[in-house]
Design a protein around this motif. Structure first.
Motif, PDB file in Angstrom:
ATOM      1  N   PHE A 181       0.843  -1.192   0.000  1.00  0.00           N
ATOM      2  CA  PHE A 181       0.000   0.000   0.000  1.00  0.00           C
ATOM      3  C   PHE A 181       0.878   1.242   0.000  1.00  0.00           C
ATOM      4  O   PHE A 181       2.090   1.174   0.204  1.00  0.00           O
ATOM      5  CB  PHE A 181      -0.967   0.005   1.193  1.00  0.00           C
ATOM      6  CG  PHE A 181      -0.334   0.313   2.528  1.00  0.00           C
ATOM      7  CD1 PHE A 181      -0.386   1.594   3.062  1.00  0.00           C
ATOM      8  CD2 PHE A 181       0.306  -0.676   3.255  1.00  0.00           C
ATOM      9  CE1 PHE A 181       0.196   1.882   4.290  1.00  0.00           C
ATOM     10  CE2 PHE A 181       0.888  -0.400   4.479  1.00  0.00           C
ATOM     11  CZ  PHE A 181       0.832   0.878   5.000  1.00  0.00           C
ATOM     12  N   GLY A 182       0.243   2.373  -0.257  1.00  0.00           N
ATOM     13  CA  GLY A 182       0.941   3.651  -0.266  1.00  0.00           C
ATOM     14  C   GLY A 182       0.436   4.550   0.847  1.00  0.00           C
ATOM     15  O   GLY A 182      -0.681   4.387   1.344  1.00  0.00           O
ATOM     16  N   PHE A 183       1.273   5.501   1.214  1.00  0.00           N
ATOM     17  CA  PHE A 183       0.951   6.447   2.287  1.00  0.00           C
ATOM     18  C   PHE A 183       1.377   7.832   1.822  1.00  0.00           C
ATOM     19  O   PHE A 183       2.511   8.007   1.373  1.00  0.00           O
ATOM     20  CB  PHE A 183       1.723   6.060   3.556  1.00  0.00           C
ATOM     21  CG  PHE A 183       1.296   6.784   4.797  1.00  0.00           C
ATOM     22  CD1 PHE A 183       0.411   6.202   5.680  1.00  0.00           C
ATOM     23  CD2 PHE A 183       1.793   8.050   5.090  1.00  0.00           C
ATOM     24  CE1 PHE A 183       0.026   6.863   6.842  1.00  0.00           C
ATOM     25  CE2 PHE A 183       1.410   8.715   6.235  1.00  0.00           C
ATOM     26  CZ  PHE A 183       0.522   8.117   7.122  1.00  0.00           C
ATOM     27  N   ILE A 184       0.459   8.780   1.887  1.00  0.00           N
ATOM     28  CA  ILE A 184       0.764  10.162   1.519  1.00  0.00           C
ATOM     29  C   ILE A 184       0.531  11.038   2.736  1.00  0.00           C
ATOM     30  O   ILE A 184      -0.563  11.042   3.304  1.00  0.00           O
ATOM     31  CB  ILE A 184      -0.105  10.649   0.353  1.00  0.00           C
ATOM     32  CG1 ILE A 184       0.114   9.787  -0.885  1.00  0.00           C
ATOM     33  CG2 ILE A 184       0.183  12.125   0.054  1.00  0.00           C
ATOM     34  CD1 ILE A 184      -0.854  10.070  -2.027  1.00  0.00           C
ATOM     35  N   SER A 185       1.560  11.758   3.142  1.00  0.00           N
ATOM     36  CA  SER A 185       1.442  12.728   4.223  1.00  0.00           C
ATOM     37  C   SER A 185       1.390  14.115   3.592  1.00  0.00           C
ATOM     38  O   SER A 185       2.379  14.586   3.039  1.00  0.00           O
ATOM     39  CB  SER A 185       2.642  12.623   5.169  1.00  0.00           C
ATOM     40  OG  SER A 185       2.545  13.620   6.166  1.00  0.00           O
ATOM     41  N   ASN A 186       0.219  14.723   3.652  1.00  0.00           N
ATOM     42  CA  ASN A 186       0.026  16.065   3.107  1.00  0.00           C
ATOM     43  C   ASN A 186       0.340  17.041   4.243  1.00  0.00           C
ATOM     44  O   ASN A 186      -0.493  17.300   5.103  1.00  0.00           O
ATOM     45  CB  ASN A 186      -1.390  16.234   2.590  1.00  0.00           C
ATOM     46  CG  ASN A 186      -1.577  17.507   1.813  1.00  0.00           C
ATOM     47  OD1 ASN A 186      -0.633  18.252   1.573  1.00  0.00           O
ATOM     48  ND2 ASN A 186      -2.809  17.773   1.416  1.00  0.00           N
ATOM     49  N   ARG A 187       1.561  17.555   4.263  1.00  0.00           N
ATOM     50  CA  ARG A 187       2.055  18.337   5.396  1.00  0.00           C
ATOM     51  C   ARG A 187       1.646  19.805   5.308  1.00  0.00           C
ATOM     52  O   ARG A 187       2.468  20.698   5.146  1.00  0.00           O
ATOM     53  CB  ARG A 187       3.563  18.192   5.510  1.00  0.00           C
ATOM     54  CG  ARG A 187       3.937  16.772   5.899  1.00  0.00           C
ATOM     55  CD  ARG A 187       5.359  16.673   6.315  1.00  0.00           C
ATOM     56  NE  ARG A 187       5.636  15.308   6.746  1.00  0.00           N
ATOM     57  CZ  ARG A 187       6.805  14.885   7.136  1.00  0.00           C
ATOM     58  NH1 ARG A 187       7.833  15.712   7.172  1.00  0.00           N
ATOM     59  NH2 ARG A 187       6.976  13.642   7.493  1.00  0.00           N
TER      60      ARG A 187
END
Length: 135
Positions: A60-66
């Motif tokens: 799976f993928g993980f995106i941290s929108n900071r």
């Protein structure tokens, strides 16, 4: 708030958690952590539970929108690396140069396939492409 028409649709589950806002589908999740929090292995439990139930051992993928300023306890990096070996794409959306420098420091601690972007759509494109070519 997570702002992209690509993840503001019925294919994504949306949840408000103690740590912030989370959206996820069957391939990846996008998170916006709350302003000023310290992300560590112990308080990541709600997200860990979702990851385990949603993805199990699948890639799976993980995106941290900071969007917000927060800290990550880097002494817990090894625990995260071991807990989530199936993270095949970890994208950070850095909205300023300070966040990009923080990302560079974190690179030394995490073993995930990580990349930094300046906008959410480029991060989504990379995560989707990486997952489509990952085995």
């Amino acid at each position: 708030m997570i702002t992209s028409p690509r993840i503001n649709n019925v294919n994504f589950v949306s949840k408000k958690l103690k740590l912030g806002e989370l959206r996820y589908n069957d391939k990846y999740m996008v998170v916006v952590f709350n302003e000023g929090i310290d992300v560590n292995f112990d308080n990541f439990g709600e997200i860990t539970d979702i990851i385990k139930s949603q993805y199990g051992t699948r890639p799976f993928g993980f995106i941290s929108n900071r969007i917000n300023s927060y800290s990550i306890d880097l002494s817990d990096a090894n625990k995260f690396n071991k807990m989530f070996p199936n993270v095949k794409a970890y994208a950070v959306v850095a909205h300023n140069s300070i966040t990009e420098r923080i990302f560079e420091i974190e690179e030394r601690f995490f073993t995930f396939n990580r990349k930094s972007f300046r906008n959410i759509d480029d991060a989504i494109d990379w995560v989707e492409f990486t997952l489509s070519t990952s085995k």
